[in-house]
Design an enzyme around this catalytic site. Structure first.
Site, mmCIF file in Angstrom:
data_model
loop_
_atom_site.group_PDB
_atom_site.id
_atom_site.type_symbol
_atom_site.label_atom_id
_atom_site.label_comp_id
_atom_site.label_asym_id
_atom_site.label_seq_id
_atom_site.Cartn_x
_atom_site.Cartn_y
_atom_site.Cartn_z
ATOM 1 N N CYS A 290 -5.394 -9.565 3.142
ATOM 2 C CA CYS A 290 -6.512 -8.695 3.531
ATOM 3 C C CYS A 290 -7.781 -9.439 3.923
ATOM 4 C CB CYS A 290 -6.805 -7.720 2.404
ATOM 5 S SG CYS A 290 -5.478 -6.518 2.206
ATOM 6 N N LYS B 109 -2.992 -15.212 -5.266
ATOM 7 C CA LYS B 109 -3.764 -15.016 -6.497
ATOM 8 C C LYS B 109 -2.782 -14.620 -7.592
ATOM 9 C CE LYS B 109 -4.868 -10.147 -6.010
ATOM 10 N NZ LYS B 109 -5.862 -9.115 -6.123
ATOM 11 N N VAL C 162 0.827 -1.210 0.000
ATOM 12 C CA VAL C 162 0.000 0.000 0.000
ATOM 13 C C VAL C 162 0.861 1.261 0.000
ATOM 14 C CG1 VAL C 162 -1.632 1.351 1.395
ATOM 15 C CG2 VAL C 162 -2.012 -1.085 1.038
ATOM 16 N N ARG D 1 0.896 -14.454 1.552
ATOM 17 C CA ARG D 1 0.259 -14.459 2.870
ATOM 18 C C ARG D 1 -1.102 -15.155 2.783
ATOM 19 N NH1 ARG D 1 1.439 -8.160 4.448
ATOM 20 N NH2 ARG D 1 1.190 -7.905 2.213
ATOM 21 N N LYS E 13 15.619 -2.625 2.725
ATOM 22 C CA LYS E 13 14.596 -2.247 1.755
ATOM 23 C C LYS E 13 14.813 -0.805 1.283
ATOM 24 C CE LYS E 13 9.781 -3.547 1.822
ATOM 25 N NZ LYS E 13 8.547 -3.598 2.591
ATOM 26 N N PHE F 115 -8.304 0.881 -1.110
ATOM 27 C CA PHE F 115 -9.096 -0.185 -1.742
ATOM 28 C C PHE F 115 -8.347 -0.886 -2.876
ATOM 29 C CE2 PHE F 115 -12.096 2.876 0.067
ATOM 30 C CZ PHE F 115 -12.848 2.037 0.873
ATOM 31 N N LEU F 116 -7.039 -0.601 -3.034
ATOM 32 C CA LEU F 116 -6.333 -1.201 -4.178
ATOM 33 C C LEU F 116 -6.271 -2.722 -4.045
ATOM 34 C CD1 LEU F 116 -3.298 -2.210 -3.167
ATOM 35 C CD2 LEU F 116 -2.781 0.201 -3.361
#
Ligand SMILES: NC(=O)c1ccc[n+]([C@@H]2O[C@H](COP(=O)([O-])OP(=O)(O)OC[C@H]3O[C@@H](n4cnc5c(N)ncnc54)[C@H](O)[C@@H]3O)[C@@H](O)[C@H]2O)c1
Length: 437
Positions: A261, A322, A11, A329, A35, A150-151
């Protein structure tokens, strides 16, 4: 505008890059030194389609900066976005320690008015908690805003650049004006910005994700029932989805929802409900059904091999939760791999994008293949766990040559039944008849 983003994960980094693309100067802060060092050298730490190009362009244009020093970024910015983890605690509640720790630090470090924008997914009442923590450390005025994200992973850049709506929860006119200014490039093209109170905004995020989890799970139950009664979920799904009150999206059955999420947000809303003496019955059922759905094909695999998986070679196509992401996760692949290996099966997995993350978790407990066909070498069966597009039209002849048995367990319904049949495969998918070749 000068903006700080605290937390540069899926995000934070995408939001930061998008805000830079819209012309702002964006200071991205993360505690992960490696990072930050990598990002300073142009290395994108996550996989998201189209992110790298935009990321590099904005670094080059000197609008996107990286640091581990919160104070340095804070001093340069009027608006501070929090894009921090809110993982599930033991009891399912959202762990707010990351958010409240940074709120505490901001309170100690700020020297002038700031707007603190919370993009993390947090329970109702968190804006108040953040406000209290900051106020306990400073007398300088500030505002706290809820601005849920909402991404979708895999489409994060596309979603972030073309949001369906922007939700802003705030009771401060000054903060609302600032947020309206930040999102003006979107509202200018017709994207609605919906202002509301903080609590409603915080709940909007949980309600949206929970609704989608329910929709997926409802369809999975319909799929399971289809198998019982000899109906075909593909037909049912098309028939249902053509009703525009229902729509075609989120009607694809499979081996459950995963990711960082849906599982966590459903859990957290159930727990928030409990804390408020409210019973989210529909969400409890959703969670229960989804846990079973994730591994629904394991019993089918066992049945096929007559209860003996010892030494059986199972190829797994797809590890990500996906397609189009490296995020593993709560991925269904992991639940299935754990069960199958516990029963003695030998796994060779293929997923070039998510492989690195799985290696960190499973190491050499499983094997990894460089191509989808290499994974099939000598396999007793293929298990499809992720709907990567490259699996849609495979070379069935080559598959047949590589595999010991022409057997597919497909958790993502990748092939039309007749294609599997014509190619002579035993094919078990979700909510459709089993092809018994
Ligand atoms: N991933 C998604 O698709 C998605 C979508 C919408 C909302 N959300 C929500 O957004 C939030 C962030 O999710 P994410 O997936 O981006 O998380 P993530 O785990 O990918 O990233 C979080 C980042 O925060 C950093 N961090 C932790 N503590 C820090 C600190 N004190 N200071 C600075 N950086 C710190 C971590 O190093 C990490 O880089 C969560 O609440 C999540 O529920 C996620």
């Amino acid at each position: 505008m000068n903006i700080t983003i605290v937390g540069t994960g899926y995000v934070g980094l995408v939001t930061g890059t998008t805000l830079a693309e819209l012309g702002n100067s964006v200071y991205c802060v993360d505690i992960d030194e490696k990072k930050v060092e990598g990002m300073k050298n142009g290395i994108v730490p996550i996989y998201e389609p189209n992110l790298e190009e935009m990321f590099l362009r904005n670094i080059q244009s000197e609008r996107l900066f990286f640091t581990t020093d919160l104070k340095e970024a804070l001093d340069k910015s009027e608006v501070i976005y929090l894009a921090l983890p809110t993982p599930p605690g033991e009891d399912g509640s959202a762990d707010l320690s990351y958010v409240l720790k940074v709120a505490h630090d901001i309170g100690e470090m700020m020297t002038e008015y700031k707007v603190i924008v919370n993009k993390s997914t947090v329970p109702v009442g968190t804006a108040d908690k953040v406000r209290k923590v900051i106020a306990s450390k400073t007398k300088i005025p500030f505002d706290v805003v809820s601005n849920p994200e909402f991404l979708r992973e895999g489409f994060a850049v596309e979603d972030s650049m073309n949001p369906a709506r922007v939700v802003v929860g705030s009771s401060s006119e000054t903060a609302k004006d600032i947020m309206a200014k930040i999102y003006q490039p979107f509202t200018n093209t017709g994207v609605p910005i919906i202002f509301m109170d903080e609590k409603s905004s915080e709940l909007t995020k949980y309600a949206s994700n929970s609704f989608l989890a329910v929709k997926i799970t409802f369809m999975n139950e319909i799929a399971n029932y289809c198998e019982k009664v000899g109906a075909d979920v593909d037909k049912v799904r098309l028939g249902m989805g053509s009703d525009d009150r229902i729509g075609h999206r989120f009607l694809f059955p499979g081996i459950g929802y995963g990711g960082s999420c849906f599982p966590k947000d459903v859990k957290a809303l159930i727990k928030s409900g409990k804390d408020d003496d409210f019973d989210f019955q529909i969400l409890q059922a959703t969670e229960k059904v989804n846990i079973a759905q994730k591994v629904i094909l394991v019993s089918e695999i066992e049945k096929y091999f007559k209860g003996d998986l010892e030494g059986k070679k199972i190829a797994v196509w797809g590890l990500a939760f996906k397609a189009n992401t490296d995020d593993i996760r709560e991925a269904s692949s992991l639940d299935n791999i754990a069960l199958l290996t516990a029963k003695g099966a030998k796994i060779t997995a293929y997923d070039l994008i998510a492989e690195e993350n799985v290696k960190k978790l499973l190491g050499d407990k499983i094997k990894y293949a460089n191509t989808m066909y290499d994974a099939l070498e000598g396999a007793d069966a293929l298990f499809i766990a992720t709907e990567w597009p490259e699996f849609k039209n495979p070379n069935f002849d080559l598959m047949a040559k590589k595999m010991k048995n022409k057997v597919i367990f497909d958790g993502r319904n990748m092939f039309p039944l007749e294609v599997a049949d014509q190619n002579g495969f035993y094919y078990k998918s979700i909510g459709r008849k089993t092809i018994l070749n």
